[in-house]
Design a protein around this motif. Structure first.
Motif, PDB file in Angstrom:
ATOM      1  N   PRO A   1     -14.792   8.073   2.551  1.00  0.00           N
ATOM      2  CA  PRO A   1     -15.061   7.887   1.114  1.00  0.00           C
ATOM      3  C   PRO A   1     -16.514   8.121   0.729  1.00  0.00           C
TER       4      PRO A   1
ATOM      5  N   ASP B   1      -4.114   4.312   2.932  1.00  0.00           N
ATOM      6  CA  ASP B   1      -5.056   5.303   2.400  1.00  0.00           C
ATOM      7  C   ASP B   1      -4.849   5.565   0.917  1.00  0.00           C
ATOM      8  N   GLN B   2      -3.784   4.966   0.331  1.00  0.00           N
ATOM      9  CA  GLN B   2      -3.469   5.085  -1.097  1.00  0.00           C
ATOM     10  C   GLN B   2      -3.125   6.529  -1.486  1.00  0.00           C
ATOM     11  N   SER B   3      -2.751   7.332  -0.506  1.00  0.00           N
ATOM     12  CA  SER B   3      -2.516   8.746  -0.785  1.00  0.00           C
ATOM     13  C   SER B   3      -1.450   9.306   0.149  1.00  0.00           C
TER      14      SER B   3
ATOM     15  N   GLY C   1     -10.932  10.878   5.754  1.00  0.00           N
ATOM     16  CA  GLY C   1     -11.114   9.434   5.807  1.00  0.00           C
ATOM     17  C   GLY C   1     -12.550   8.991   5.658  1.00  0.00           C
TER      18      GLY C   1
ATOM     19  N   GLY D   1      -7.991   9.689   2.175  1.00  0.00           N
ATOM     20  CA  GLY D   1      -8.742   8.465   1.928  1.00  0.00           C
ATOM     21  C   GLY D   1     -10.128   8.691   1.370  1.00  0.00           C
ATOM     22  N   SER D   2     -10.681   9.894   1.531  1.00  0.00           N
ATOM     23  CA  SER D   2     -12.007  10.196   0.972  1.00  0.00           C
ATOM     24  C   SER D   2     -11.980  10.230  -0.545  1.00  0.00           C
TER      25      SER D   2
ATOM     26  N   GLY E   1      -6.625   7.952   8.597  1.00  0.00           N
ATOM     27  CA  GLY E   1      -6.597   7.159   7.367  1.00  0.00           C
ATOM     28  C   GLY E   1      -5.471   6.153   7.393  1.00  0.00           C
TER      29      GLY E   1
ATOM     30  N   GLN F   1      -2.083   7.929  -7.993  1.00  0.00           N
ATOM     31  CA  GLN F   1      -3.215   7.091  -7.611  1.00  0.00           C
ATOM     32  C   GLN F   1      -3.715   6.179  -8.718  1.00  0.00           C
TER      33      GLN F   1
ATOM     34  N   SER G   1       0.805  -1.212   0.000  1.00  0.00           N
ATOM     35  CA  SER G   1       0.000   0.000   0.000  1.00  0.00           C
ATOM     36  C   SER G   1       0.837   1.261   0.000  1.00  0.00           C
TER      37      SER G   1
ATOM     38  N   ASP H   1       0.320   6.882   2.830  1.00  0.00           N
ATOM     39  CA  ASP H   1       1.090   5.861   2.112  1.00  0.00           C
ATOM     40  C   ASP H   1       2.362   6.428   1.505  1.00  0.00           C
TER      41      ASP H   1
END
Length: 349
Positions: free
Chosen positions: A219, A58-60, A217, A243-244, A54, A266, A28, A63
Motif C-alpha cells: 500500500p 486484501d479487500q480485492s 501487496g 492490496g496496494s 495479500g 471496494q 473480508s 477476497d
C-alpha cells in the motif's frame, strides 16, 4: 477430457499458513451470512485454496475468490482449507503449498492467481487423480480448469467513467506488476477513456516488475505512485494492484481526487475513511467462477480447460455503490452493449 467453455458462460514450506473453514463466512470476503443459514459440513467433500500475495483480507482479488469459497462451504457443505502466500517466495514454496493441500486429502485444489502457473502445471501432472483449478492462467493439463476473465472489457467501462467524470482531462492507472494479465486492465482502461475523450492524458505506472510480485501487496508504494499522478494533474486514478490499492485510495483522499477500485466492489470493502473517494470499481466476479466450479465438482463432474467470464454473462462489470456514476450509467451501459454485440472490440494489449 478438456473442454473450452465460453461462459460468455520439495522441502517443507516456511511460514505456510493453513486455515480450516466450515459453516462460516468471513467479513473480508463479502457479505457475512449467519452460520444458521448454512448446511452441515460434509467431511468427504474437501477443497483447498491457495491464495495469492495479500491473502484473505486484501479487500480485492483474494477476497473475491474467498467469497466464492465461503459460499460453497455454506451452501454445498464443502470442508475447506486455505493457504497463504508470502511476499518474495520461491517457486518451490508455491509447489510445496499445493502439494501439502493434496497430501492433506483436499481435492479439488484451487490456486488463486497467475503466479501459480508453473506450480499448478507441475503438481497437477504429479497428482493426476486430483482436480485443480487456477484463476487467471491458461496452464494446460488433463486435470486443470482455467477460470479466466475479460478484464479488458470491464476496464473499458471504468475507463469511460473516469473520462466522463474527469474535470482536468488527466487520469491515471496504477498496475501492481507489469505482466500480460495486468496489461489487459491498462489496455481496456485506456481504450474506454479515449473512446470518451480522444485527447485525454493518461498517466500509467507499475509498482514492480516480475519476478517481484510485491506490487500486489504494498500500500505504501501504491500511495506514493498515486500521489505523483495527482501532483501531475490527474483527478481520477484506477488501480489494478490488489492490496496496494488501499494506498491509492489514501492518495486520492488526500488530494481531493477520485479513485477506481478493482475486482471487488471496494466502496463496500475499503476502510470507511476512503470509501467516499471510490468513484466505481471494476468488478471481476471471481466468487461466481469459484462457486460455479465447485458446484460442478459437487455435481460429480470437475470441469477442465478454460472458461471465460465476460460482460455478456456479467463476469466483469462496474459497481454503482455510492451513486457517483448514476448520472453516467446510461452511457456506460450503452458502451457495455456495444462490447457485447461486437460493435466495440476492446484491445488486450
Amino acid at each position: 477430457m478438456r473442454r473450452l467453455t465460453q461462459a460468455t458462460a520439495i522441502a517443507a514450506v516456511a511460514m505456510l499458513v493453513f486455515a480450516g473453514c466450515g459453516k462460516k463466512t468471513d467479513d473480508s470476503a463479502g457479505d457475512k451470512a449467519s452460520t444458521d443459514d448454512c448446511v452441515e459440513v460434509d467431511s468427504t467433500k474437501k477443497v483447498g485454496m491457495a491464495f495469492d500475495v495479500g491473502g484473505r483480507g486484501d479487500q480485492s482479488f483474494n477476497d473475491s475468490a474467498a467469497k466464492g469459497l465461503d459460499k460453497a462451504a455454506c451452501e454445498l457443505g464443502f470442508d475447506v482449507q486455505t493457504a497463504e502466500a508470502q511476499d518474495g517466495e520461491a517457486e518451490s514454496a508455491r509447489e510445496g503449498r499445493l502439494q501439502q493441500l493434496v497430501d492433506a486429502g483436499f481435492n479439488p485444489v484451487i490456486a488463486v492467481g497467475f503466479a501459480y502457473s508453473a506450480s499448478v502445471g507441475k503438481i497437477a501432472a504429479a497428482n493426476p487423480e486430483v482436480d485443480f483449478a487456477i484463476v487467471d492462467d491458461g496452464v494446460e493439463g488433463d486435470n486443470i480448469a482455467n477460470l479466466l476473465f475479460a478484464e479488458e472489457q470491464g476496464s473499458f467501462l471504468v475507463g469511460a467513467a473516469a473520462a466522463l467524470k474527469s474535470e482536468s482531462g488527466n487520469i491515471g492507472f496504477v498496475g501492481g506488476v507489469e505482466v500480460p494479465l495486468i496489461v489487459k486492465f491498462e489496455a481496456g482502461y485506456k481504450a474506454g477513456a479515449t473512446a470518451v475523450n480522444p485527447d485525454i492524458e493518461i498517466q500509467s505506472r507499475y509498482l514492480t516488475q516480475p519476478p517481484d510480485f510485491s506490487g500486489f501487496g504494498d500500500p505504501a508504494k501504491g500511495k506514493a505512485t498515486a500521489e505523483g499522478m495527482f501532483d501531475k494533474g490527474a483527478d481520477v486514478v484506477y488501480h489494478a494492484a490488489g492490496g496496494s490499492g488501499g494506498g491509492v485510495f489514501e492518495a486520492a483522499a488526500a488530494a481531493g481526487g477520485k479513485a477506481i477500485g478493482v475486482d471487488s466492489d471496494q466502496a463496500l470493502t475499503a476502510d470507511a475513511s476512503v470509501k467516499d473517494v471510490i468513484l466505481t470499481s471494476m468488478l471481476k466476479n471471481i466468487d461466481v467462477a469459484v462457486f460455479t466450479y465447485l458446484s460442478e465438482v459437487d455435481g460429480g463432474t470437475a470441469p477442465t480447460g478454460p472458461t471465460v467470464y465476460d460482460l455478456s454473462v456479467d463476469g466483469v462489470g462496474y459497481s454503482t455503490t455510492g451513486g457517483q456514476v448514476d448520472d453516467i450509467k446510461e452511457k456506460l451501459d450503452e458502451y457495455k452493449q456495444q462490447i457485447v454485440d461486437g460493435t466495440i472490440k476492446v484491445p488486450t494489449s
